[in-house]
Design an enzyme around this catalytic site. Structure first.
Site, short mmCIF file in Angstrom:
data_model
loop_
_atom_site.label_atom_id
_atom_site.label_comp_id
_atom_site.label_asym_id
_atom_site.label_seq_id
_atom_site.Cartn_x
_atom_site.Cartn_y
_atom_site.Cartn_z
N CYS A 175 0.88 -1.18 0.00
CA CYS A 175 0.00 0.00 0.00
C CYS A 175 0.91 1.22 0.00
O CYS A 175 2.14 1.08 -0.05
CB CYS A 175 -0.84 0.01 1.27
SG CYS A 175 -1.71 -1.54 1.51
N LYS A 210 40.71 -6.04 24.75
CA LYS A 210 40.05 -6.98 23.84
C LYS A 210 39.50 -6.28 22.61
O LYS A 210 39.66 -6.74 21.48
CB LYS A 210 38.91 -7.69 24.57
CG LYS A 210 38.15 -8.68 23.71
CD LYS A 210 39.02 -9.86 23.33
CE LYS A 210 38.40 -10.84 22.37
NZ LYS A 210 39.36 -11.82 21.87
C1 AGP Z 1 44.45 -10.42 18.85
O1 AGP Z 1 44.69 -11.43 19.74
C2 AGP Z 1 44.23 -9.14 19.48
N1 AGP Z 1 43.21 -9.19 20.43
C3 AGP Z 1 44.03 -8.00 18.47
O2 AGP Z 1 45.09 -8.00 17.54
C4 AGP Z 1 42.72 -8.05 17.68
O3 AGP Z 1 42.78 -9.06 16.74
C5 AGP Z 1 42.51 -6.70 16.99
O4 AGP Z 1 42.44 -5.70 17.96
C6 AGP Z 1 41.24 -6.69 16.15
O5 AGP Z 1 40.14 -6.90 16.95
P1 AGP Z 1 38.73 -7.21 16.28
O6 AGP Z 1 38.83 -8.50 15.55
O7 AGP Z 1 37.77 -7.26 17.42
O8 AGP Z 1 38.44 -6.07 15.35
#
Ligand code: AGP
Length: 602
Positions: free
Chosen positions: A2, A597
């Site tokens: 619609c 991380k």
């Molecule tokens: C790898 O062990 C590290 N934590 C780091 O190199 C990571 O791969 C990088 O920061 C990319 O992170 P992402 O895959 O969450 O983008």
């Protein structure tokens, strides 16, 4: 399908709404209707059939007012009758609305409302929305609408008005197109920009779950956040009996691969099903070039992806790290697609590139692990790695997930192009065996732990590999660096003689990845070069290769598989080696110093 049209402003509503409906005429001609407001005085006129029939009816009426809504209908629920024409209304004649979409759970809602005494006058799914909003209405229309729409399953482009809360149009969208045209005087709302073009030069496209409240003076848009079911069992945040998350996640590697391939391998067709790409399937068929952008470990997965996509899908593929891609001037054109790989989906360097590429209107895909992360919300389409939450800073199982998804993408794009059924079948059936092969390597955990004991006093390590395993060498070196703080470097086996060989001596071990593949002989000559300088060598080799034992100091055997799939097996010993070296050296392997991380800053 619609189409709706609405107006609120200083002008005369009816002609603008009717023009909007006329211009969206393609959207349905089973019936049509308008409702015009003059203050709280509302007048509704509906007609069956083409819009002309409504125009005829309106000829003998003067509907004066500066706000209103209208709709042209393509019947989905209920016959082509005036009673089923929009706008629909509630019991008290307070709530009126027009709708483009389908209320999938309307039966269930209708039964509940009838039990509460609501009286229905049409057979449509849409009328349910009037009564539902009525059941929440306490004087504020947008409030009642928000509460009502939480119960609705389906799609909608909705314009809602209330006699008791006049001179206000509430517009809500979920999947069906809806936009607001604006100029300094007034607001014109429609499903299609063509309807507002004569009156407004600026438009606001509503996104899913957005609810706009439009009055003579103001426009306010609110995004309703729909709670997502947290598919997370609490156990994941626990170590599950392991001393560290990193070891737990390494041990979850085979399961991560299983999750990545579950329901996606079509062995008989020698192909794969990647639902997340359905909406760009045809575009991908036309793509002539790929760029993979990622950081850290994800970048190494991308590098393996390059080899795969070029060899088996025949697509020229570039790889770049986010922090460089962002500031260089990549040549991008309509035949290029850019794939962003990120475990977290929140890495600032990668996201910045994604924004840049999107601004240029280039097709963007995401390979991501974290559901609902920024990358998944920004890319045009994507594939989840389904590795499950990864708590340890070091990416381990997510690397296996990324590799598996890239291998499936290789088949997906390859089968769209020159890859034969036979080749597709060979790769897909071998991929289905990988989880068990990976489990075999995890049975070497103790052996690898002993190996780190033997090599714990060395301060420098080379990791070397060729072709598909060159990026694995880079990954092995990165893991050892970030977990054990030892100096390690990964490089292509063929590069040693161009300089790095100068560092080799009895104090500088090399870890060489040399599965029985197309570059095995070349790797063996590199190993001979190192041996000649007295360098200790750990080799990762294919089961059954007894000869290599005579040449190198230590061997870690991995099961035989296709050359293109060896990286997913050859990397696992490196994750374990780094883990045990970090533990041995007394470091917090889950939270290595200086790292995070998800790197959300540039
Ligand atoms: C790898 O062990 C590290 N934590 C780091 O190199 C990571 O791969 C990088 O920061 C990319 O992170 P992402 O895959 O969450 O983008």
């Amino acid at each position: 399908m619609c189409r709706v049209s609405g107006y609120i402003g200083k002008g005369d509503a009816l002609p603008i709404i009717m023009e909007g409906l006329r211009r969206q005429g393609y959207g349905g001609y089973d019936s049509s209707g308008v409702l015009i407001g003059n203050g709280a005085d509302l007048t509704c006129v509906r007609a069956v059939g083409k819009l002309e029939n409504l125009e005829k009816k309106l000829e003998n009426q003067t509907l004066k007012g500066n706000w209103g809504i209208g709709q042209i209908r393509w019947a989905t629920h209920g016959g082509v009758t005036e009673a089923n024409a929009h706008p629909h209304r509630d019991c008290k004649g307070n709530i009126f609305l027009v709708h483009n979409g389908i209320v999938e759970n309307y039966q269930e809602l209708k039964e509940k409302l009838i039990k509460k005494g609501h009286k229905f006058t049409s057979e449509t799914d849409t009328e349910v929305l009037c009564h539902l909003i009525e059941s929440f209405f306490q004087g504020n229309l947008e409030e009642a609408t928000r509460k009502a729409l939480r119960l609705v399953k389906g799609t909608y482009g909705l314009l809602i008005i209330s006699k008791q809360d006049p001179e206000k149009i509430v517009a809500a969208r979920l999947s069906s197109p809806l936009l607001i045209g604006t100029n300094d005087q007034d607001y014109i709302i429609a499903s299609d920009p063509i309807a507002v073009a004569p009156y407004a030069r600026k438009i606001i496209q509503l996104d899913d779950y957005e609810i706009a409240t439009i009055t003579l003076k103001d426009l306010f848009i609110l995004k309703e956040k729909i709670p997502q079911v947290l598919e997370l069992d609490l156990g994941v945040a626990e170590k599950g009996g392991y001393p560290h998350f990193m070891l737990k996640e390494i041990m979850e590697g085979p399961e991560a691969i299983e999750n990545a391939i579950k329901g996606r391998l079509m062995i008989d067709d020698g192909s794969v099903k990647l639902g997340g790409l359905d909406n760009v399937q045809n575009k991908l068929r036309e793509i002539k070039r790929l760029i993979l952008v990622a950081c850290g470990t994800s970048n190494f997965a991308a590098r393996i992806g390059k080899y795969m996509l070029e060899e088996y899908a025949g697509i020229p593929t570039e790889v770049d790290i986010g922090s460089e891609f962002r500031y260089r001037k990549p040549i991008l054109d309509k035949n290029t697609a850019v794939i962003f790989i990120s475990q977290s989906g929140e890495t600032a360097d990668t996201l910045a590139c994604l924004k840049e590429v999107k601004n240029k209107g280039i097709l963007t895909l995401g390979i991501t692990n974290v559901v609902g992360s920024s990358q998944t919300r920004e890319t045009d389409a994507g594939i989840y790695t389904r590795s499950g939450p990864e708590i340890g800073v070091a990416s381990t199982k997510s690397f296996l997930g990324q590799f598996t998804v890239l291998a499936m993408l290789m088949v997906y794009l390859g089968r769209q192009r020159e890859m034969s059924l036979v080749t597709g079948k060979r790769i897909v059936s071998e991929l289905s065996k990988i989880p068990d092969l990976a489990k075999k390597i995890l049975s070497l955990t103790q052996k690898i732990e002993k190996l780190t004991e033997k090599y714990k006093d060395f301060q420098n390590f080379w990791f070397i590999g060729r072709k598909y395993n060159f990026p694995v060498a880079l990954e092995g070196a990165l893991k050892l660096k970030e977990i054990s703080y030892l100096h390690a470097e990964g490089m292509a086996g063929g590069e040693l003689k161009h300089g790095p060989l100068a560092l080799i001596n009895e104090n500088f071990p090399t870890i060489a990845i040399c599965p029985s593949d197309s570059v095995y002989e070349k790797m063996m000559s590199n190993i001979e070069e190192i041996k000649a300088r007295g360098g200790p060598i750990i080799a990762v080799a294919t089961e059954g290769n007894e000869k290599i034992k005579e040449i190198v100091d230590d061997v870690i055997y991995i099961p035989k598989t296709l050359e293109v799939l060896t990286p997913i097996l050859s990397v696992i010993p490196f994750h374990l080696f780094a883990y045990y070296m970090g533990v041995l050296r007394g470091y917090d392997v889950d939270k290595p110093r200086n790292l995070a991380k998800s790197v959300t800053v540039e």
